[in-house]
Design a protein around this motif. Structure first.
Motif, short mmCIF file in Angstrom:
data_model
loop_
_atom_site.label_atom_id
_atom_site.label_comp_id
_atom_site.label_asym_id
_atom_site.label_seq_id
_atom_site.Cartn_x
_atom_site.Cartn_y
_atom_site.Cartn_z
N ASP A 281 0.86 -1.18 0.00
CA ASP A 281 0.00 0.00 0.00
C ASP A 281 0.91 1.24 0.00
O ASP A 281 2.11 1.14 0.26
CB ASP A 281 -0.95 -0.04 1.20
CG ASP A 281 -0.23 0.05 2.51
OD1 ASP A 281 0.52 1.04 2.71
OD2 ASP A 281 -0.38 -0.86 3.35
N ALA B 265 -0.57 3.05 10.63
CA ALA B 265 0.40 3.42 9.60
C ALA B 265 1.78 3.44 10.22
O ALA B 265 1.95 3.84 11.37
CB ALA B 265 0.04 4.79 9.06
N GLN C 27 -4.82 7.27 -0.81
CA GLN C 27 -5.01 6.35 0.32
C GLN C 27 -5.87 5.17 -0.11
O GLN C 27 -6.92 5.35 -0.70
CB GLN C 27 -5.72 7.09 1.47
CG GLN C 27 -4.82 8.05 2.22
CD GLN C 27 -3.82 7.32 3.08
OE1 GLN C 27 -4.10 6.21 3.53
NE2 GLN C 27 -2.68 7.90 3.31
N ASP D 156 6.28 3.96 0.75
CA ASP D 156 7.14 5.02 1.28
C ASP D 156 8.15 4.48 2.28
O ASP D 156 9.34 4.81 2.24
CB ASP D 156 6.29 6.11 1.95
CG ASP D 156 5.58 6.95 0.91
OD1 ASP D 156 5.91 6.78 -0.29
OD2 ASP D 156 4.71 7.75 1.28
N THR D 157 7.66 3.63 3.20
CA THR D 157 8.56 3.06 4.22
C THR D 157 9.65 2.25 3.54
O THR D 157 10.83 2.35 3.88
CB THR D 157 7.78 2.14 5.17
OG1 THR D 157 6.60 2.81 5.57
CG2 THR D 157 8.60 1.81 6.39
N GLU E 125 -7.46 0.37 4.54
CA GLU E 125 -6.81 -0.82 5.10
C GLU E 125 -7.88 -1.83 5.50
O GLU E 125 -8.99 -1.46 5.85
CB GLU E 125 -5.99 -0.45 6.34
CG GLU E 125 -4.82 0.45 6.02
CD GLU E 125 -3.70 -0.28 5.31
OE1 GLU E 125 -2.67 0.32 5.07
OE2 GLU E 125 -3.88 -1.47 4.96
N HIS F 187 1.55 3.69 1.94
CA HIS F 187 2.37 3.95 3.12
C HIS F 187 3.59 3.03 3.14
O HIS F 187 4.71 3.45 3.41
CB HIS F 187 1.57 3.69 4.40
CG HIS F 187 0.71 4.83 4.77
ND1 HIS F 187 1.21 6.08 5.00
CD2 HIS F 187 -0.63 4.91 4.95
CE1 HIS F 187 0.21 6.90 5.30
NE2 HIS F 187 -0.92 6.22 5.27
#
Lengths: 294, 424
Positions: free
Chosen positions: A161, B15, B6, A166-167, B9, A163
């Motif tokens: 996903d 996050a 986004q 990015d991580t 989830e 996020h």
């Protein structure tokens, strides 16, 4: 530094990897791009010793790579998977122990990494109880066991996903900045463009291009966008112009390599006003399409 | 590109905090590598055991088997107890005395027999009582002869001991009529038994022990086999094996799995044997126990090696499958072999048994049986053991090769031959 020299892999009569040579240098993120079936996964499997090579050499720091070296390589296989019914932390510690690490430090390091990945609270949960996105993050942790000397990641961004993308990107950057050579394959060319220092482009088992992103961008004839306010077909007659596309407000001009674009600018100014002369830098996607189209 | 949009989830995951440089590789982290850590196969074996011990299926099957053993012993106890207690319906006192004599003779022969007498008013009443099942047998003296009544069949205890009592009392009466005594009549009628090879176990005990260990072997294969094959294919199915293969040789993975499963199977068998032995002691069946204990040593050694060979075969069978659903098919030949080992082990004798006692797997039951029967010289079991160990090593080598080659063939189930033909 990882170095592949003339690496070959045959499956029966089919040559999947054909004399592939490239380097993955310390401190650099190397993007490995190519279409499906280009031979990226096969190459990575040979680097990790999961698949035997038919011919060629793989060197780590100038010496043929050994099983002990490989235990210090972080790996994310194309086919993801961990134990569904085992807890997140315990299976990561198990994998770390198989790589020769002691349980206690491995455990501490993994907890740290899970925290970083936002999974600290799930460390005791069974893997199968996690969402797909979180399972992917555990897979990232499995690739970063201990202190990897090299990272080999097959499509590390697929299925993540935003996020987690990015991580992951940040983690890769950090490892590279710390001097670790990082090789990763990806279909997401925008990501590759944003992240990579070096690129290796493969198609049909062969490397068709490699170098820094800048080198690849500028290895061809320089192109410029000339804006004069009116069609500029006159430039076709200039000696250093090899190609020209006339536009309503000027032209897109391709020059011979090592030509001074000032000559073009001077001629344009002589003929009237010049609003802009902008170098056209191709995107990695453009380069990729051009190289793999042949 | 809208990569930063986004996506919702699917659970309550938080996050990640990407800015926290917790595990920055720049910071010199303590080296987690030790100079010499545990051998990979031991780590694998330890995980295998730990996973199994927390697996509900494994625990349930162990307890169910234990319950079956306890139940079987209990049932035997109950049957033995009720079998020796019978009621005999009679009309006159003379019949009652015969019944009493029957019980006395049985006791003299160390048999736990109790014969209760039930007095009835007439022969018809006796017949009715037997028919209704209130008495196991009826005893009538009619027209100068004895008749033992049974309802649907003859009661064995009644037939044996009342039969002996009738014979005994008739002989005594006849002897008295003839003016002689029982002792004089039965003179020279005794047969003395002498066993020449007292150092060898009796054939019955050999058969019994072979049967016992053959069955244990079969049971172990049922419990261990498919579980091991499944655990091997699981790693292939959930793809973790590629990650493991990049860390340790696959041979270490297989050896670890085999050692872990074999140790568990042996622990399980030890538990079953202990419960069984306690049960036999409780029921007073010490004779069987003595016979079995006599051959235990060799049987145990061959049993451990046999289980290890079997485990190797099951691991190889698991390596051929792609999904756990295929395991049933790939383990069928091994299951058949195990059943054969059991059947042949208890049925074979003579020259056939001699040959089989050197063949790995079939030697598991036949060689210790021959040792127990006293047919062998010292080197024979040693050779059979060496052959079994060599077979185990060869099978592990072969199956790790098969596993390695079948590893990335996740799209189809392979035959052994196909897997060997694949390149590394």
């Amino acid at each position: 530094m990882l170095e592949l020299k003339e690496l070959v892999r045959d499956f029966d009569s089919n040559r999947a990897v054909d004399h592939v040579s490239f380097r993955v240098s310390g401190g650099r993120l190397t993007g490995f791009v190519g279409g499906n079936g280009a031979g990226k996964t096969t190459t990575m499997r040979m680097i990790m010793g999961v698949l035997a090579k038919t011919d060629g050499r793989i060197h780590w720091d100038g010496e043929p790579v050994t099983a002990a070296d490989r235990r210090d390589f972080g790996y994310m296989p194309e086919e993801r998977g961990l134990y569904p019914k085992q807890s997140v932390l315990s299976q990561l510690v198990y994998l770390a122990r198989l790589r020769g690490q002691d349980a206690a430090p491995a455990r501490a390091h993994m907890l740290e990494l899970l925290e970083r990945l936002g999974l600290a609270e799930k460390s005791q949960a069974k893997l199968e109880s996690l969402s797909l996105g979180n399972q992917q993050r555990v897979q990232i942790a499995a690739a970063l066991l201990g202190t990897p000397k090299l990272l080999v990641l097959d499509e590390p961004f697929s299925g993540l996903d935003p996020h987690a993308v990015d991580t992951m990107a940040e983690l890769l950057r950090e490892y590279a900045d710390a001097g670790v050579p990082v090789l990763f394959s990806s279909h997401q060319l925008d990501l590759v463009e944003r992240l990579c220092d070096d690129l290796v482009i493969m198609t049909r088992g062969r490397v068709v291009g490699q170098g820094t992103a800048d080198e690849l961008r500028h290895r061809d004839r320089p192109r410029f966008h000339l804006v004069t306010g009116s069609p500029a077909g006159w430039a076709r007659a200039l000696p250093d112009v090899t190609d020209l596309e006339e536009l309503p407000d000027g032209a897109r001009v391709e020059l011979r390599p090592d030509t001074d674009p000032g000559l073009l600018l001077a001629e344009a100014l002589r003929r009237g006003p010049v609003h802009a002369l902008t170098p056209l830098v191709p995107s990695i996607a453009d380069i990729y399409r051009e190289m793999t189209a042949a | 590109m809208s990569a930063m949009t986004q996506t919702p989830e699917t659970d309550t995951e938080t996050a990640p905090a990407p800015t926290a440089p917790v595990s920055s590789p720049e910071a010199p982290r303590p080296r987690t590598r030790t100079t010499r850590s545990a051998a990979p196969w031991r780590i694998v074996a330890a995980r295998e055991i730990q996973v199994k011990l927390t697996n509900r299926g494994f625990l349930v099957s162990t307890f169910v088997t234990l319950a079956l053993i306890v139940g079987a012993i209990g049932l035997q106890l109950f049957l033995a107890d009720s079998m020796g207690k019978i009621t005999v319906a009679v009309v006159d006192q003379k019949s009652g005395q015969i019944a009493g004599l029957g019980e006395k003779l049985a006791r003299q022969s160390d048999q736990d027999v109790t014969i209760s007498v039930r007095q009835e008013s007439s022969a018809d009443a006796v017949r009715e009582t037997v028919r209704s099942g209130e008495a196991e047998a009826g005893l009538l003296y009619e027209k100068g002869g004895w008749t033992l009544l049974g309802d649907t069949g003859q009661n064995d205890v009644a037939a044996t001991w009342i039969g002996a009592a009738v014979q005994n009392s008739a002989l005594a009466a006849n002897a008295q009529d003839a003016g002689t005594s029982m002792e004089a009549l039965s003179k020279g009628a005794q047969l003395h038994h002498t066993v020449l090879s007292t150092d060898k176990a009796p054939e019955g005990a050999v058969k019994m022990t072979a049967y016992f260990f053959g069955f244990l072997f079969y049971l172990a294969s049922v419990l261990l086999g498919s579980a091991l094959a499944t655990s091997v294919v699981e790693e292939k199915q959930n793809r973790i094996v590629e990650l493991i293969a990049s860390s340790v040789p696959l041979r270490a993975l297989l050896v670890g799995k085999i050692v872990g499963s074999t140790l568990l199977a042996l622990a399980q068998m030890t538990l079953f044997c202990l419960v069984g032995a306690i049960g036999l002691l409780a029921t007073g069946e010490t004779a069987i126990l003595t016979d079995v204990v006599g051959g235990m040593g060799w049987f145990l050694v061959f049993y451990v090696v046999g289980i290890a060979v079997l485990a190797c075969l099951y691991a190889a069978a698991g390596a051929l499958a792609t999904r756990s659903e295929d395991v049933q098919a790939t383990t069928t030949p091994v299951n058949a072999v195990t059943a054969l080992v059991f059947i042949i082990g208890i049925a074979a004798s003579g020259g056939m048994r001699e040959i089989l006692s050197f063949i790995p797997l079939t030697s598991t039951v036949t060689m210790p049986a021959r040792v127990l029967a006293g047919e062998v010289t010292w080197w024979e079991p040693a050779v059979a053991l060496a052959l079994s160990l060599a077979a185990a090593a060869a099978i592990v080598t072969l199956s790790s090769r098969v596993y390695r080659r079948a590893l990335l063939q996740t799209d189809r189930k392979l035959s052994f031959g196909q897997a060997l033909k694949l390149g590394d």
